[in-house]
Design a protein around this motif. Structure first.
Motif, mmCIF file in Angstrom:
data_model
loop_
_atom_site.group_PDB
_atom_site.id
_atom_site.type_symbol
_atom_site.label_atom_id
_atom_site.label_comp_id
_atom_site.label_asym_id
_atom_site.label_seq_id
_atom_site.Cartn_x
_atom_site.Cartn_y
_atom_site.Cartn_z
ATOM 1 N N LYS A 1 0.821 -1.241 -0.014
ATOM 2 C CA LYS A 1 -0.151 0.136 -0.104
ATOM 3 C C LYS A 1 0.922 1.303 -0.141
ATOM 4 N N ILE A 2 0.577 2.321 -0.780
ATOM 5 C CA ILE A 2 1.528 3.223 -1.185
ATOM 6 C C ILE A 2 0.866 4.511 -1.051
ATOM 7 N N ALA A 3 1.343 5.447 -0.277
ATOM 8 C CA ALA A 3 0.525 6.804 -0.241
ATOM 9 C C ALA A 3 1.285 7.696 -0.644
ATOM 10 N N ILE A 4 0.932 8.461 -1.894
ATOM 11 C CA ILE A 4 1.443 9.762 -2.466
ATOM 12 C C ILE A 4 0.871 11.029 -1.917
ATOM 13 N N CYS A 5 1.897 11.596 -1.613
ATOM 14 C CA CYS A 5 1.332 13.027 -0.830
ATOM 15 C C CYS A 5 2.265 14.185 -1.525
ATOM 16 N N ASP A 6 1.430 14.726 -2.383
ATOM 17 C CA ASP A 6 2.012 15.817 -3.028
ATOM 18 C C ASP A 6 0.852 16.798 -3.701
ATOM 19 N N ASP A 7 1.196 18.122 -3.442
ATOM 20 C CA ASP A 7 0.173 19.099 -3.968
ATOM 21 C C ASP A 7 -0.048 19.213 -5.325
ATOM 22 N N LEU A 8 0.581 19.010 -6.267
ATOM 23 C CA LEU A 8 0.627 19.016 -7.677
ATOM 24 C C LEU A 8 0.185 17.638 -8.310
ATOM 25 N N LEU B 1 -2.852 13.059 6.904
ATOM 26 C CA LEU B 1 -3.216 12.923 8.352
ATOM 27 C C LEU B 1 -4.406 12.523 8.743
ATOM 28 N N PHE B 2 -5.462 13.224 8.140
ATOM 29 C CA PHE B 2 -6.888 12.948 8.333
ATOM 30 C C PHE B 2 -7.312 11.411 8.074
ATOM 31 N N HIS B 3 -6.851 10.969 6.916
ATOM 32 C CA HIS B 3 -7.316 9.693 6.608
ATOM 33 C C HIS B 3 -6.209 8.589 7.400
ATOM 34 N N TYR B 4 -5.128 8.919 7.597
ATOM 35 C CA TYR B 4 -4.206 8.008 8.515
ATOM 36 C C TYR B 4 -4.766 7.800 9.770
ATOM 37 N N ALA B 5 -5.483 8.781 10.655
ATOM 38 C CA ALA B 5 -5.914 8.597 11.858
ATOM 39 C C ALA B 5 -7.003 7.697 11.710
ATOM 40 N N GLU B 6 -7.645 7.273 10.908
ATOM 41 C CA GLU B 6 -8.633 6.312 10.716
ATOM 42 C C GLU B 6 -8.076 4.913 10.465
ATOM 43 N N LYS B 7 -6.830 4.908 9.300
ATOM 44 C CA LYS B 7 -6.628 3.580 8.876
ATOM 45 C C LYS B 7 -4.948 3.678 8.570
ATOM 46 N N LYS B 8 -4.085 3.231 9.475
ATOM 47 C CA LYS B 8 -2.748 3.225 9.565
ATOM 48 C C LYS B 8 -2.245 1.987 9.043
ATOM 49 N N ASP B 9 -2.326 1.927 7.605
ATOM 50 C CA ASP B 9 -1.884 0.646 6.979
ATOM 51 C C ASP B 9 -0.975 0.936 5.813
ATOM 52 N N PHE B 10 -0.349 1.937 5.712
ATOM 53 C CA PHE B 10 0.414 2.183 4.650
ATOM 54 C C PHE B 10 1.941 1.666 4.721
#
Length: 234
Positions: free
Chosen positions: A6-13, A47-56
């Motif tokens: 499970k990969i999270a991509i965090c970028d504003d572009l 962080l809002f999403h991560y608070a619910e599901k910490k599985d990345f």
């Protein structure tokens, strides 16, 4: 059965998120991995999403974002997650020293080099596999499966040892017996303690300081040994 990551991509572009996502799909296909990708437009959104599901498993993190930058977000993440592999992706080299504080796997400079990116993802998987090692403990009639990467340190107390992780577990076992069940990331600080090298924040001539605030006495002559162990850590 193929491995799932499970990969999270965090970028504003959006263009950068789309490009990273496509590269991850190519990398997963080449390695026969099943890839689940989640995209986030800001640190706050993640962080809002991560608070619910910490599985990345892997986090591809831009540094220059809006109200909260990537390094600040990584600090918050590391307060309770030491296994997710953080890969910073940035257009600037100024932040590299900050990566050590949050145990980042690597810094990649924009524009990305595809081959380099795939190599770093391969390293992330290698680290994740190592983190899967689990210590099976029977304590007070209960079986506890404790990932060894979560252990901060263990100390001797008479005929018992106390393991300090997200919980504190005391059991009848010698330190030598425990040491055999762990891996090369643990340093024997004299007769009384085993310390997870990955949890160390600072070392002085007399003490080891851990990220959770614990302080471990360092035996005479062990200062060079623990520093060498940290440098040689894979």
């Amino acid at each position: 059965m193929c491995q799932t990551y499970k990969i999270a991509i965090c970028d504003d572009l959006a263009t950068d998120r789309n490009y990273l996502s496509s590269l991850c799909e190519i990398w997963g296909s080449h390695n026969s991995y099943h890839i689940q990708i989640s995209e986030f437009t800001s640190a706050e959104n993640f962080l809002f999403h991560y608070a619910e599901k910490k599985d990345f498993d892997i986090l591809l993190l831009d540094i220059e974002m809006g109200a909260m930058d990537g390094v600040t977000m990584a600090r918050k993440l590391r307060q309770d997650n030491h296994t997710v592999q953080i890969i910073f992706i940035t257009g600037y080299a100024d932040y590299i020293s900050d990566g050590y504080e949050v145990d980042a796997l690597h810094y990649l400079m924009k524009p990305l080099q595809e081959e380099k990116f795939f190599t770093v993802l391969d390293r992330a998987v290698t680290k994740l596999i190592k983190n899967e090692k689990v210590l099976n403990i029977i304590s007070q009639g209960e079986m506890i499966r404790l990932p060894i990467c979560q252990i901060n340190y263990a100390e001797v107390n008479s005929n018992y040892i106390t393991i300090h992780s997200q919980q504190t577990i005391t059991l009848k076992m010698t330190l030598s017996e425990l040491e055999k069940k762990l891996d090369s990331h643990f340093f024997r600080a004299g007769r009384s303690a085993l310390v997870n090298l990955k949890k160390i924040s600072r070392v002085t001539k007399k003490e080891i300081y851990l990220q959770d605030g614990s302080i471990i006495p360092l035996p005479r002559g062990a200062y060079e040994k623990v520093n060498r162990a940290i440098i040689n850590m894979d």
